[in-house]
Design an enzyme around this catalytic site. Structure first.
Site, PDB file in Angstrom:
ATOM      1  N   ASP A  98       0.850  -1.187   0.000  1.00 24.45           N
ATOM      2  CA  ASP A  98       0.000   0.000   0.000  1.00 24.45           C
ATOM      3  C   ASP A  98       0.886   1.237   0.000  1.00 24.45           C
ATOM      4  OD1 ASP A  98      -2.623   1.275   0.412  1.00 24.45           O
ATOM      5  OD2 ASP A  98      -3.154  -0.644   1.342  1.00 24.45           O
ATOM      6  N   GLU A 242      -6.617   3.920  -5.685  1.00 26.63           N
ATOM      7  CA  GLU A 242      -7.901   4.074  -4.991  1.00 26.63           C
ATOM      8  C   GLU A 242      -8.443   5.456  -5.350  1.00 26.63           C
ATOM      9  OE1 GLU A 242      -9.914   4.139  -0.537  1.00 26.63           O
ATOM     10  OE2 GLU A 242      -7.961   5.045  -0.874  1.00 26.63           O
ATOM     11  N   HIS A 316     -11.129  -3.460   3.194  1.00 31.02           N
ATOM     12  CA  HIS A 316     -11.010  -3.176   4.638  1.00 31.02           C
ATOM     13  C   HIS A 316     -11.799  -1.944   5.091  1.00 31.02           C
ATOM     14  CE1 HIS A 316      -8.271  -0.506   2.669  1.00 31.02           C
ATOM     15  NE2 HIS A 316      -8.125   0.186   3.783  1.00 31.02           N
ATOM     16  N   ASP A 317     -12.347  -1.185   4.152  1.00 31.21           N
ATOM     17  CA  ASP A 317     -13.127   0.009   4.506  1.00 31.21           C
ATOM     18  C   ASP A 317     -14.628  -0.222   4.343  1.00 31.21           C
ATOM     19  OD1 ASP A 317     -10.832   1.575   4.893  1.00 31.21           O
ATOM     20  OD2 ASP A 317     -10.762   2.166   2.782  1.00 31.21           O
TER      21      ASP A 317
HETATM   22  C1  NOJ Z   1      -8.161   4.935   2.275  1.00 30.04           C
HETATM   23  C2  NOJ Z   1      -7.861   3.718   3.074  1.00 30.04           C
HETATM   24  O1  NOJ Z   1      -8.374   2.605   2.411  1.00 30.04           O
HETATM   25  C3  NOJ Z   1      -8.455   3.924   4.437  1.00 30.04           C
HETATM   26  O2  NOJ Z   1      -8.419   2.771   5.229  1.00 30.04           O
HETATM   27  C4  NOJ Z   1      -7.715   5.061   5.096  1.00 30.04           C
HETATM   28  O3  NOJ Z   1      -8.331   5.377   6.307  1.00 30.04           O
HETATM   29  C5  NOJ Z   1      -7.714   6.305   4.209  1.00 30.04           C
HETATM   30  N1  NOJ Z   1      -7.453   6.023   2.836  1.00 30.04           N
HETATM   31  C6  NOJ Z   1      -6.657   7.270   4.676  1.00 30.04           C
HETATM   32  O4  NOJ Z   1      -5.386   6.754   4.372  1.00 30.04           O
END
Ligand code: NOJ
Length: 545
Positions: A98, A242, A316-317
């Site tokens: 990442d 992303e 994960h989000d």
């Molecule tokens: C996106 C990530 O997927 C998330 O988990 C994170 O909190 C934010 N970006 C900030 O880095």
């Protein structure tokens, strides 16, 4: 023309904190991951996307990095990372890491120096503004985690900018020293043997804060091109950005091959469909299959031949796929398989989030104290102060909290799901006694084995990779069905995404006489006819030749 390797690959996302604990501290780690590489090889995945393992105060579970060149001690050491890369390679598995460079941690030495004095050599690595003449904040931009995006720094009597928590100051990409440092760091990791990067909120790096342009800002694509030239060119890496702001038109800017930027992006239109237009994910809406199909069809057709899709239901989000789009009670098994089938049948690179292959579900902790996620906790406090009811807030959290995806992975039915021998950093989902790896491996008919077969099919069927997408039954509220066509083969993909038994009459121009079912879940099928009888959540992919 031969494909880049990532077009025929399936990626598996690991959230290291929640995968498996090897040293009894209640938190997953790199040695744990190494011990499960055979499991991942058995599933058949080609690439691991490792959520951040860098040194970090863990305000946002590692998305706040204090040293880009070291590993967080709770996850292991650089030597463990080297061993993970090597052991994965032995099994033909690549690792992508990442890249979190929209912001660093406030504990990064750059920021620690920058915040001390206006004369710091790192001052301009971050974004600073004075208060307005009336003493108010530089502007009204809000942080994604609640509160203003500006935090006062007493030592320099001004504000720094952060789109996420106060401990995640945004880097200033307008200062050439920042991209230079990022390029050098990326090269060090690529030289170490990783195969690419998932790029965290990369659409935010070209921002213009004074004009309140955050996503898709004026310098975004020049930064991405510079990254490509300085690090990726000639390397054959996989990069996935992303990009919550992306549209099919802008996706081509990032990922059309001739633009030399990224391999692909994550788009989120199918995700935000279930968000309220004003209150976002904290006022969830039920998902509407007709709208969802329209979104997928648009992305499938508009990127075909121009760019490349990333296919995912969760990460994960996000909440667990089977809870959000399927049925996590009576039809958990069937709906998890049906969702997998209709996703993996499309054009693009599929991403599997850890535990998705078991049909892991959302969790509903009763107390906010059981939630660890900074976004969830901040939101709860902020909205409570604004007068929202705790019951409504908990209901929204149960649906959309990021901790739904972050509860520890279920390895077996023993204490704490075999994840740890200690107290886990986040409680396990109590349903681990019936949903776990051990059980899934024993049952040849499990969700795991369905994923394994789908992943295998992608490796042997070229139409699944190349075929053009054509949506069928666009207005059908329960069925997701489409064709994938090449000159030599047509595939038919059908999923009944409902709890009802249905009869579906295929159109005359979808001939079934020579059909052969390549994979199915639910009712066993070997061939199909024009009239399909579909039990709840039945799904299949058939070759019509
Ligand atoms: C996106 C990530 O997927 C998330 O988990 C994170 O909190 C934010 N970006 C900030 O880095």
């Amino acid at each position: 023309m031969a494909h880049p390797w990532w077009k025929t690959s399936v990626v598996y996302q690991i959230y290291p904190r929640s995968f498996i604990d090897s040293n009894g501290d209640g938190m997953g780690d790199l040695n744990g991951i190494i011990s499960k590489l055979d499991y991942l090889a058995l599933l058949g995945i080609d690439v691991i996307w490792l959520s951040p393992v860098f040194k970090s105060p863990m305000d946002d579970n590692g998305y706040d990095i204090s040293d880009y060149d070291d590993i967080a001690p709770e996850f292991g050491t650089l030597a463990d990372m080297d061993r993970l890369i090597a052991e994965a390679r032995v099994r033909d598995i690549k690792i992508i890491m990442d890249l979190v460079v929209n912001h660093s941690s406030d504990e990064h030495p750059w920021f620690e120096s920058a915040r001390q004095s206006k004369d710091s050599p790192y001052r301009d690595y971050y974004i600073w503004r004075e208060a307005q003449s009336d003493g108010s904040l530089p502007n009204d931009i809000r942080s994604y985690f609640g509160g203003p995006a500006w935090t006062f720094n007493p030592a320099t009597n001004d504000y720094y900018f952060h789109q996420f928590s106060t401990k995640q100051p945004d880097l200033n990409w307008d200062n050439p020293a920042v991209p230079d440092a990022v390029h050098a760091m990326m090269n060090r990791w690529l030289d170490r043997g990783i195969a690419g990067f998932r790029m965290d909120v990369i659409d935010l790096i070209g921002k213009d804060v004074d004009n309140k342009v955050l996503a898709n800002g004026p310098t975004l694509h020049s930064h991405l091109k510079a990254i490509h030239q300085a690090t990726l060119k000639g390397r054959d890496a996989l990069t996935v950005g992303e990009t919550w702001s992306v549209t099919p038109e802008t996706a081509r800017l990032y990922s059309a091959p001739e633009r030399e930027e990224l391999s692909m992006v994550f788009q989120f239109e199918h995700i935000t469909l279930t968000f309220d237009p004003v209150h976002g994910k904290w006022k969830p809406r039920e998902f509407d299959l007709v709208a969802l199909k329209q979104v997928f069809a648009k992305w499938q057709t508009e990127l075909d031949g121009n760019a490349w899709n990333s296919l995912f239901w969760n990460n994960h989000d996000l909440p667990r796929a089977v809870s959000k789009y399927g049925n996590d009670s009576t039809y958990r098994d069937a709906s998890a398989k049906a969702l997998a089938t209709v996703l993996h049948g499309m054009q693009g690179t599929p991403y599997v989030y850890q535990g998705e292959e078991l049909g892991m579900t959302n969790v509903a902790f009763e107390s906010i104290d059981d939630y660890q996620d900074i976004e969830t906790r901040n939101l709860y406090t902020e909205r409570l102060e604004q007068g929202d009811s705790p019951t409504a807030l908990m209901a929204a959290i149960h649906k959309n909290s990021r901790d739904n995806a972050r509860t520890p992975m279920h390895w077996n039915a023993s204490d704490n799901a075999g994840f740890t021998t200690a107290k886990p950093w986040l409680k396990v989902n109590p349903n681990y006694t019936t949903i776990n790896v051990e059980q899934s491996l024993e049952d040849q008919n499990s969700i795991f084995h369905h994923y394994q077969r789908l992943i295998q099919l992608r490796k042997t069927n070229a139409t699944l990779v190349d075929g053009q997408f054509e949506l069928l039954f666009a207005d059908h509220p329960q069925v997701f069905a489409y064709l994938r066509k090449t000159d030599s083969e047509t595939l038919l993909v059908v999923g009944n995404l409902s709890t009802e038994r249905l009869t579906l009459q295929l159109p005359g121009n979808v001939p079934t006489e020579s059909s052969r079912v390549l994979i199915c879940s639910g009712t066993p099928l070997t061939e199909i006819s024009q009239q399909l009888q579909l039990a709840p959540y039945d799904a299949f992919i058939a070759s019509l030749r």
